[in-house]
Scaffold this motif. Structure first.
Motif, PDB file in Angstrom:
ATOM      1  N   LEU A 473       0.810  -1.218   0.000  1.00 36.42           N
ATOM      2  CA  LEU A 473       0.000   0.000   0.000  1.00 36.42           C
ATOM      3  C   LEU A 473       0.845   1.270   0.000  1.00 36.42           C
ATOM      4  CD1 LEU A 473      -3.039   0.778   0.129  1.00 36.42           C
ATOM      5  CD2 LEU A 473      -2.748   1.039   2.601  1.00 36.42           C
ATOM      6  N   PHE A 474       2.000   1.226   0.653  1.00 32.54           N
ATOM      7  CA  PHE A 474       2.788   2.448   0.852  1.00 32.54           C
ATOM      8  C   PHE A 474       3.895   2.559  -0.193  1.00 32.54           C
ATOM      9  CE2 PHE A 474       1.287   1.027   5.053  1.00 32.54           C
ATOM     10  CZ  PHE A 474       0.481   2.115   5.379  1.00 32.54           C
ATOM     11  N   SER A 475       4.019   3.746  -0.768  1.00 33.38           N
ATOM     12  CA  SER A 475       5.055   3.944  -1.788  1.00 33.38           C
ATOM     13  C   SER A 475       5.896   5.194  -1.553  1.00 33.38           C
ATOM     14  CB  SER A 475       4.413   4.027  -3.181  1.00 33.38           C
ATOM     15  OG  SER A 475       3.529   5.134  -3.253  1.00 33.38           O
ATOM     16  N   THR A 476       5.391   6.160  -0.757  1.00 30.94           N
ATOM     17  CA  THR A 476       6.194   7.360  -0.491  1.00 30.94           C
ATOM     18  C   THR A 476       7.282   7.020   0.522  1.00 30.94           C
ATOM     19  OG1 THR A 476       4.664   8.111   1.230  1.00 30.94           O
ATOM     20  CG2 THR A 476       4.293   8.927  -0.996  1.00 30.94           C
ATOM     21  N   SER A 477       8.379   7.744   0.466  1.00 28.43           N
ATOM     22  CA  SER A 477       9.595   7.362   1.183  1.00 28.43           C
ATOM     23  C   SER A 477       9.393   7.198   2.684  1.00 28.43           C
ATOM     24  CB  SER A 477      10.687   8.401   0.919  1.00 28.43           C
ATOM     25  OG  SER A 477      11.843   8.107   1.674  1.00 28.43           O
ATOM     26  N   LEU A 478       8.888   8.236   3.358  1.00 25.64           N
ATOM     27  CA  LEU A 478       8.786   8.193   4.815  1.00 25.64           C
ATOM     28  C   LEU A 478       7.842   7.093   5.272  1.00 25.64           C
ATOM     29  CD1 LEU A 478       9.432   9.450   7.596  1.00 25.64           C
ATOM     30  CD2 LEU A 478       7.468  10.966   7.256  1.00 25.64           C
ATOM     31  N   ALA A 479       6.647   7.056   4.696  1.00 22.49           N
ATOM     32  CA  ALA A 479       5.651   6.067   5.117  1.00 22.49           C
ATOM     33  C   ALA A 479       6.142   4.647   4.865  1.00 22.49           C
ATOM     34  CB  ALA A 479       4.338   6.313   4.385  1.00 22.49           C
ATOM     35  N   LYS A 480       6.746   4.408   3.707  1.00 16.51           N
ATOM     36  CA  LYS A 480       7.202   3.058   3.366  1.00 16.51           C
ATOM     37  C   LYS A 480       8.308   2.603   4.307  1.00 16.51           C
ATOM     38  CE  LYS A 480       8.619   0.213  -0.555  1.00 16.51           C
ATOM     39  NZ  LYS A 480       8.870   0.194  -2.019  1.00 16.51           N
ATOM     40  N   ARG A 481       9.273   3.477   4.588  1.00 12.49           N
ATOM     41  CA  ARG A 481      10.393   3.097   5.455  1.00 12.49           C
ATOM     42  C   ARG A 481       9.918   2.837   6.887  1.00 12.49           C
ATOM     43  NH1 ARG A 481      15.371   6.918   5.311  1.00 12.49           N
ATOM     44  NH2 ARG A 481      16.224   5.144   6.480  1.00 12.49           N
ATOM     45  N   ILE A 482       9.012   3.678   7.389  1.00  8.98           N
ATOM     46  CA  ILE A 482       8.507   3.471   8.755  1.00  8.98           C
ATOM     47  C   ILE A 482       7.678   2.190   8.822  1.00  8.98           C
ATOM     48  CG2 ILE A 482       6.892   4.373  10.484  1.00  8.98           C
ATOM     49  CD1 ILE A 482       7.938   7.155   9.908  1.00  8.98           C
ATOM     50  N   PHE A 483       6.885   1.924   7.788  1.00  9.88           N
ATOM     51  CA  PHE A 483       6.076   0.704   7.764  1.00  9.88           C
ATOM     52  C   PHE A 483       6.969  -0.540   7.761  1.00  9.88           C
ATOM     53  CE2 PHE A 483       4.021  -2.662   5.206  1.00  9.88           C
ATOM     54  CZ  PHE A 483       2.972  -2.962   6.063  1.00  9.88           C
ATOM     55  N   VAL A 484       8.016  -0.528   6.944  1.00 13.16           N
ATOM     56  CA  VAL A 484       8.944  -1.672   6.884  1.00 13.16           C
ATOM     57  C   VAL A 484       9.597  -1.886   8.250  1.00 13.16           C
ATOM     58  CG1 VAL A 484      11.127  -2.491   5.907  1.00 13.16           C
ATOM     59  CG2 VAL A 484       9.386  -1.489   4.410  1.00 13.16           C
ATOM     60  N   LYS A 485      10.023  -0.804   8.898  1.00  9.28           N
ATOM     61  CA  LYS A 485      10.635  -0.910  10.223  1.00  9.28           C
ATOM     62  C   LYS A 485       9.630  -1.435  11.251  1.00  9.28           C
ATOM     63  CE  LYS A 485      14.862   0.515   9.502  1.00  9.28           C
ATOM     64  NZ  LYS A 485      16.026  -0.372   9.774  1.00  9.28           N
ATOM     65  N   PHE A 486       8.378  -1.027  11.111  1.00  6.50           N
ATOM     66  CA  PHE A 486       7.342  -1.511  12.024  1.00  6.50           C
ATOM     67  C   PHE A 486       7.179  -3.020  11.898  1.00  6.50           C
ATOM     68  CE2 PHE A 486       2.921  -2.894  12.409  1.00  6.50           C
ATOM     69  CZ  PHE A 486       2.687  -2.615  13.744  1.00  6.50           C
ATOM     70  N   ARG A 487       7.154  -3.530  10.661  1.00  5.47           N
ATOM     71  CA  ARG A 487       6.983  -4.970  10.448  1.00  5.47           C
ATOM     72  C   ARG A 487       8.161  -5.745  11.042  1.00  5.47           C
ATOM     73  NH1 ARG A 487       2.041  -6.765   8.037  1.00  5.47           N
ATOM     74  NH2 ARG A 487       3.215  -8.489   7.145  1.00  5.47           N
ATOM     75  N   MET A 488       9.352  -5.169  10.961  1.00  7.61           N
ATOM     76  CA  MET A 488      10.523  -5.809  11.563  1.00  7.61           C
ATOM     77  C   MET A 488      10.417  -5.794  13.093  1.00  7.61           C
ATOM     78  SD  MET A 488      13.452  -4.084   9.124  1.00  7.61           S
ATOM     79  CE  MET A 488      14.783  -4.634  10.193  1.00  7.61           C
ATOM     80  N   PHE A 489      10.015  -4.666  13.633  1.00  5.09           N
ATOM     81  CA  PHE A 489       9.944  -4.491  15.086  1.00  5.09           C
ATOM     82  C   PHE A 489       8.901  -5.407  15.711  1.00  5.09           C
ATOM     83  CE2 PHE A 489       8.025  -2.354  18.779  1.00  5.09           C
ATOM     84  CZ  PHE A 489       9.137  -2.129  19.574  1.00  5.09           C
ATOM     85  N   ILE A 490       7.758  -5.538  15.037  1.00  3.90           N
ATOM     86  CA  ILE A 490       6.620  -6.241  15.621  1.00  3.90           C
ATOM     87  C   ILE A 490       6.830  -7.755  15.666  1.00  3.90           C
ATOM     88  CG2 ILE A 490       5.156  -6.767  13.624  1.00  3.90           C
ATOM     89  CD1 ILE A 490       4.090  -4.898  16.830  1.00  3.90           C
ATOM     90  N   ARG A 491       7.833  -8.252  14.943  1.00  2.87           N
ATOM     91  CA  ARG A 491       8.107  -9.695  14.969  1.00  2.87           C
ATOM     92  C   ARG A 491       8.518 -10.173  16.358  1.00  2.87           C
ATOM     93  NH1 ARG A 491      11.984  -9.600   9.663  1.00  2.87           N
ATOM     94  NH2 ARG A 491      10.360  -9.121   8.107  1.00  2.87           N
TER      95      ARG A 491
END
Length: 600
Positions: A473-491
């Motif tokens: 869903l996310f393609s803009t730089s800030l949102a995409k990078r924070i979302f990716v980091k969130f998925r890593m963190f939540i594991r």
């Protein structure tokens, strides 16, 4: 020291500290207030208990509890750290490079000097003449003298130097930095010798400097008052005498009484006017106005009734107006200053303050009272003074009222007065204005939508971001990078804003903080979060389709010009398919939302 900084911040609640200065109101997970760093009517200053940070979405000021104290209180880093350490009971290690910070050392020396001066006034025979003058002529009570730590410096050049250097062991170079002594021909002299001493406290209660007054009958070639020269701790135009004692009463009463000198303030305080401060001069400064604004938006000027006092009102009014103060003036009648009024008729002084008149009434009355007669020459001189005053009134309704007042007083037409004001060209030299801000960059709609989705999820239900629908869903730089980091963190972790912020790389922390601090209203009601999220996702898909339609449309134009019929047909089919999808989305229950494209 870094470990101590972290320990102090960990034991400090930013909401508690900021709440002592500002009126914070709960706003979802955060707290909201009017920004103290710029003028605003709608609160945009947010404080996060989870992240222990603040940010204003109006002027972009942001930081932690230490930077708040630096910005709001004017503390430097060591001062702010010591202030917080004292509150949480942590003893600070010495700062590198010196056993004490430079400011801290000056404060300590000033405190000892004040003790020396006060002892001589109250307990030594050398101070008896000065004490009798204060009690008998200035009518100060002994307890008032002790409260304000008033002292006396004997007319002996080396008395203070001997006390600080020989008895207390301070270096001459350190004492010289305080400004209480000066060195001439290799010898150190007490700057304030032969004077009554008034310690000058900053609003936090530190002795920043001193003022000294000669006794009546002393050398008339000497200045009546002298102050500490500018030092690391003392700048005359930034201080308000007595504020350390009266700031709580100013908040309680809802307004401040401004007087000129130390004795004006002390005498007024002694008779019960405990919400007063002295500006120590004839004109309110921009820095003083900003400091007063921390405690009230209303002020009553009770300055000297002579020409200097009137000029002070005229010079300070523009500054106070620019800072948004409601201003009134106390008429002191036959008394030359508040000190005399407090000594001779304290009830009259209190009444004058309670019955203070609007600033414009006072200024105009003051101008008219100085001119006698009704001839054209008199009216011309009055006009020369009143026109700039009328021009400076920003509120047009208020200005219209005083245009009529002047018209009636001069017995001339209202049109004549209005035309004179309209044709007036003010001088370009003026007092400092309010802080201005550079235009903030705009964000594209996709960027706003993606960040709002993340903001909504982080503030209300972060687990929703684990659904597969969000993966692409996310393609803009800030949102995409924070979302990716969130998925890593939540594991491996439960979502916690503070822990997640520490997990993020430094360049993403501010963006994440903005998402947490967003000043939107709470989502209330069953299913409201889900509906809002669905609406945002729907809008994001519509935005995506529109972007694709724009790209395909440009390709169609290119192929038409180039005569590429095969490619043209394929692109036309793609355009038709996207158009159908767009109609389907726009035809659903949610019709779309309006987002501001400006960063707040």
């Amino acid at each position: 020291m870094p470990d101590q900084v972290d320990e102090i911040k960990a034991k400090t609640d930013i909401v508690s500290i900021v709440g002592e200065y500002l009126e914070l109101k709960k706003a979802g997970r955060n707290f909201r207030a009017l920004c103290p760093f710029h003028s605003e009517k709608t609160p945009s200053f947010m404080v996060s208990s989870e992240l222990q940070i603040y940010k204003c979405f109006g002027c972009s000021k942001s930081g932690d509890v230490i930077s708040f104290l630096e910005e709001y209180e004017g503390m430097d880093f060591p001062e702010a750290l010591k202030f917080l350490a004292d509150r949480v009971g942590i003893k600070l290690d010495p700062f590198k490079g010196s056993s004490k910070g430079e400011k801290e050392k000056i404060f300590q020396i000033n405190e000892l000097a004040s003790y020396f001066y006060t002892y001589l006034l109250l307990k030594h025979t050398i101070g008896k003449t000065a004490f009798d003058y204060l009690v008998k002529q200035r009518k100060l009570k002994p307890e008032t003298i002790r409260k304000f730590k008033i002292g006396y410096s004997p007319n002996r050049s080396f008395a203070l130097k001997s006390f600080l250097l020989d008895k207390k062991g301070y270096q001459l170079s350190d004492i010289e930095k305080t400004g209480i002594i000066y060195v001439k021909d290799g010898r150190a002299f007490d700057r304030f010798r032969g004077r009554i001493i008034f310690p000058l406290f900053d609003h936090r209660g530190n002795i920043a400097g001193f003022a000294g007054r000669i006794l009546p009958g002393e050398d008339r070639d000497l200045a009546k008052y002298i102050n500490t020269p500018e030092t690391l701790t003392y700048r005359k135009g930034k201080m308000l005498y007595g504020l350390n004692m009266t700031k709580s009463d100013i908040k309680k009463e809802g307004y401040v009484v401004l007087v000129e000198g130390e004795l004006d303030m002390i005498s007024s305080w002694q008779v019960g006017i405990t919400n007063c401060v002295a500006i120590k001069g004839s004109s309110l400064t921009y820095e003083q106005a900003k400091l007063i604004g921390h405690y009230t938006e209303k002020l009553v000027l009770a300055l000297d009734a002579d020409l200097a006092g009137d000029n002070a009102v005229r010079r300070g009014i523009e500054i106070a107006e620019k800072e948004g103060f409601e201003i009134k003036v106390a008429r002191l009648s036959k008394f030359k200053d508040p000190d005399e009024a407090a000594r001779e008729n304290p009830e009259m002084l209190k009444r004058a303050i309670k019955e203070a008149v609007n600033i414009w009434d006072f200024i105009l009355e003051n101008i008219f009272s100085r001119y006698k007669g009704e001839g054209g020459g008199v009216k011309a001189r009055i006009s020369k003074e009143v026109v700039p005053v009328l021009y400076s009134i920003k509120d047009k309704i208020v200005q219209a009222h005083y245009l009529k007042v002047v018209s009636d007083r001069l017995s001339v037409s209202l049109d004549a007065v209005s035309e004179q004001v309209l044709s007036y060209k003010p001088s370009q030299t003026s007092v400092p204005g309010k802080v201005s801000f550079s235009p903030t960059p705009k964000k594209e709609r996709r960027e706003l939508l993606e960040e709002r989705i993340l903001s909504l999820a982080f503030r209300h239900k972060s687990k929703v971001l684990q659904k597969s629908i969000f993966l692409d869903l996310f393609s803009t730089s800030l949102a995409k990078r924070i979302f990716v980091k969130f998925r890593m963190f939540i594991r491996e972790n439960e979502f916690d804003p503070s822990l997640f912020a520490s997990f993020l790389p430094g360049e993403l922390v501010e963006g994440f903080s903005d998402m947490i601090l967003k000043e939107e209203e709470d989502l209330k009601g069953k299913g409201f979060f889900e509906k809002e999220l669905e609406l945002l996702i729907n809008e994001l898909k519509i935005t995506d389709i529109k972007e694709k339609l724009e790209k395909v449309g440009k390709k169609i134009q290119e192929f038409e010009k180039q005569g590429k019929s095969g490619e043209l047909v394929e692109r036309q089919k793609e355009f038709a398919r996207l158009a159908r999808e767009l109609r389907e989305f726009e035809g659903e229950e949610f019709k779309g939302i309006i987002l501001s494209t400006k960063r707040k």
